[in-house]
Design an enzyme around this catalytic site. Sequence first.
Site, mmCIF file in Angstrom:
data_model
loop_
_atom_site.group_PDB
_atom_site.id
_atom_site.type_symbol
_atom_site.label_atom_id
_atom_site.label_comp_id
_atom_site.label_asym_id
_atom_site.label_seq_id
_atom_site.Cartn_x
_atom_site.Cartn_y
_atom_site.Cartn_z
ATOM 1 N N ARG A 104 0.856 -1.175 0.000
ATOM 2 C CA ARG A 104 0.000 0.000 0.000
ATOM 3 C C ARG A 104 0.897 1.231 0.000
ATOM 4 O O ARG A 104 1.759 1.370 0.872
ATOM 5 C CB ARG A 104 -0.817 -0.064 1.291
ATOM 6 C CG ARG A 104 -2.001 0.826 1.341
ATOM 7 C CD ARG A 104 -2.824 0.470 2.563
ATOM 8 N NE ARG A 104 -2.267 1.019 3.787
ATOM 9 C CZ ARG A 104 -2.983 1.576 4.748
ATOM 10 N NH1 ARG A 104 -4.293 1.636 4.624
ATOM 11 N NH2 ARG A 104 -2.440 2.046 5.827
ATOM 12 N N THR A 108 -0.732 7.664 -0.938
ATOM 13 C CA THR A 108 -2.044 7.621 -1.606
ATOM 14 C C THR A 108 -2.964 6.539 -1.031
ATOM 15 O O THR A 108 -4.164 6.545 -1.289
ATOM 16 C CB THR A 108 -1.870 7.315 -3.105
ATOM 17 O OG1 THR A 108 -1.312 5.981 -3.206
ATOM 18 C CG2 THR A 108 -0.942 8.300 -3.784
ATOM 19 N N ASP A 200 1.165 -1.551 12.380
ATOM 20 C CA ASP A 200 1.496 -2.127 11.076
ATOM 21 C C ASP A 200 1.724 -3.627 11.250
ATOM 22 O O ASP A 200 2.729 -4.053 11.826
ATOM 23 C CB ASP A 200 2.748 -1.438 10.515
ATOM 24 C CG ASP A 200 3.040 -1.884 9.092
ATOM 25 O OD1 ASP A 200 3.089 -3.113 8.848
ATOM 26 O OD2 ASP A 200 3.192 -1.015 8.217
ATOM 27 N N ASP A 203 5.037 -5.191 9.809
ATOM 28 C CA ASP A 203 6.216 -4.826 10.602
ATOM 29 C C ASP A 203 6.248 -5.584 11.925
ATOM 30 O O ASP A 203 7.303 -5.994 12.394
ATOM 31 C CB ASP A 203 6.242 -3.313 10.872
ATOM 32 C CG ASP A 203 6.727 -2.534 9.662
ATOM 33 O OD1 ASP A 203 7.310 -3.159 8.741
ATOM 34 O OD2 ASP A 203 6.512 -1.307 9.623
HETATM 35 C C1 PRP Z 1 -1.143 -3.813 4.995
HETATM 36 C C2 PRP Z 1 -2.066 -4.968 5.334
HETATM 37 C C3 PRP Z 1 -2.983 -5.020 4.140
HETATM 38 C C4 PRP Z 1 -3.126 -3.571 3.787
HETATM 39 C C5 PRP Z 1 -4.444 -3.077 4.316
HETATM 40 O O1 PRP Z 1 -0.161 -4.220 4.119
HETATM 41 O O2 PRP Z 1 -1.377 -6.174 5.575
HETATM 42 O O3 PRP Z 1 -2.462 -5.734 3.038
HETATM 43 O O4 PRP Z 1 -2.046 -2.864 4.431
HETATM 44 O O5 PRP Z 1 -4.687 -1.779 3.928
HETATM 45 P P1 PRP Z 1 -5.847 -1.379 2.923
HETATM 46 O O6 PRP Z 1 -7.065 -2.119 3.341
HETATM 47 O O7 PRP Z 1 -5.965 0.118 3.126
HETATM 48 O O8 PRP Z 1 -5.410 -1.718 1.528
HETATM 49 P P2 PRP Z 1 1.055 -3.268 3.662
HETATM 50 O O9 PRP Z 1 0.704 -2.563 2.401
HETATM 51 O O10 PRP Z 1 1.492 -2.415 4.818
HETATM 52 O O11 PRP Z 1 2.176 -4.299 3.251
HETATM 53 P P3 PRP Z 1 2.962 -5.400 4.115
HETATM 54 O O12 PRP Z 1 2.012 -6.549 4.299
HETATM 55 O O13 PRP Z 1 4.101 -5.743 3.238
HETATM 56 O O14 PRP Z 1 3.392 -4.787 5.429
HETATM 57 N N1 URA Z 2 -2.191 -1.903 7.432
HETATM 58 C C1 URA Z 2 -1.748 -2.243 8.672
HETATM 59 O O1 URA Z 2 -0.828 -3.075 8.798
HETATM 60 N N2 URA Z 2 -2.331 -1.665 9.729
HETATM 61 C C2 URA Z 2 -3.326 -0.782 9.638
HETATM 62 O O2 URA Z 2 -3.830 -0.292 10.665
HETATM 63 C C3 URA Z 2 -3.768 -0.427 8.347
HETATM 64 C C4 URA Z 2 -3.191 -1.008 7.254
#
Ligand code: PRP
Ligand code: URA
Length: 209
Positions: A104, A108, A200, A203
């Site tokens: 994500r 944006t 997150d 993370d």
């Molecule tokens: C996080 C989470 C989802 C997304 C949710 O992933 O694991 O995939 O954000 O957000 P949304 O509903 O607004 O799309 P992230 O993009 O942080 O990637 P990661 O899993 O690599 O940490």
């Molecule tokens: N992705 C995450 O990992 N945490 C949030 O709260 C939103 C998006």
Amino acid sequence: MGKVVIMDHPLVAHKLTIMRDKNTSVKDFRELVSEIGMLITYEATRDLPMTTKHIETPICEMDAPTLAGRKFVVVPILRAGLGLVDGVLRMVPAARVGHIGMYRDEETLEPHPYFCKMPKDVAERDVLIVDPMLATGGSAAEAIGEMKKRGCKHIKLMVLVAAPEGIKFLQEKHPDVDIYAGALDDHLNEKGYIVPGLGDAGDRIFGTK
Ligand code: PRP
Ligand code: URA
């Protein structure tokens, strides 16, 4: 309209509280993702088709219930979805695993797909997409769209924590998809994080912050 099932179970609520605590270690966080994944899988597989099998118990013969053996694929959204895979596989050990890579954009909040690898016969399989967080719903909607492009018809989404905004967005974009969530939180903040949430998820699972 697809179902929205919010888990109402003491074990899920208790484990989620430990996960939400910012002082919980990476090791404990990771174990809890997997355990809650297993508990939600129990609910998300409640309508799997059944058949019977003739067996003999030590006491008598019987036609006993058994899974009809419909094909199943679990699809984690990378990275954080990976944390849920082993919990699902402990419940459905013969499932295949397809991967969708997506991140994500922090400005944006738009999802950016970067990887997709599915079993060849994915169109014939029941799909369970897994990701700990449903925030804006952009990532899940994109992942569901990818699976539909590949011909999948029976798609469910499993998350640990959902925001009302994400559920609404998915119901508009993909009204046929059932959503299973460990908890429904209050709202998204100005950075797109779920409140109260757990931070997150990627993370915290991988210890990258
Ligand atoms: C996080 C989470 C989802 C997304 C949710 O992933 O694991 O995939 O954000 O957000 P949304 O509903 O607004 O799309 P992230 O993009 O942080 O990637 P990661 O899993 O690599 O940490
Ligand atoms: N992705 C995450 O990992 N945490 C949030 O709260 C939103 C998006």
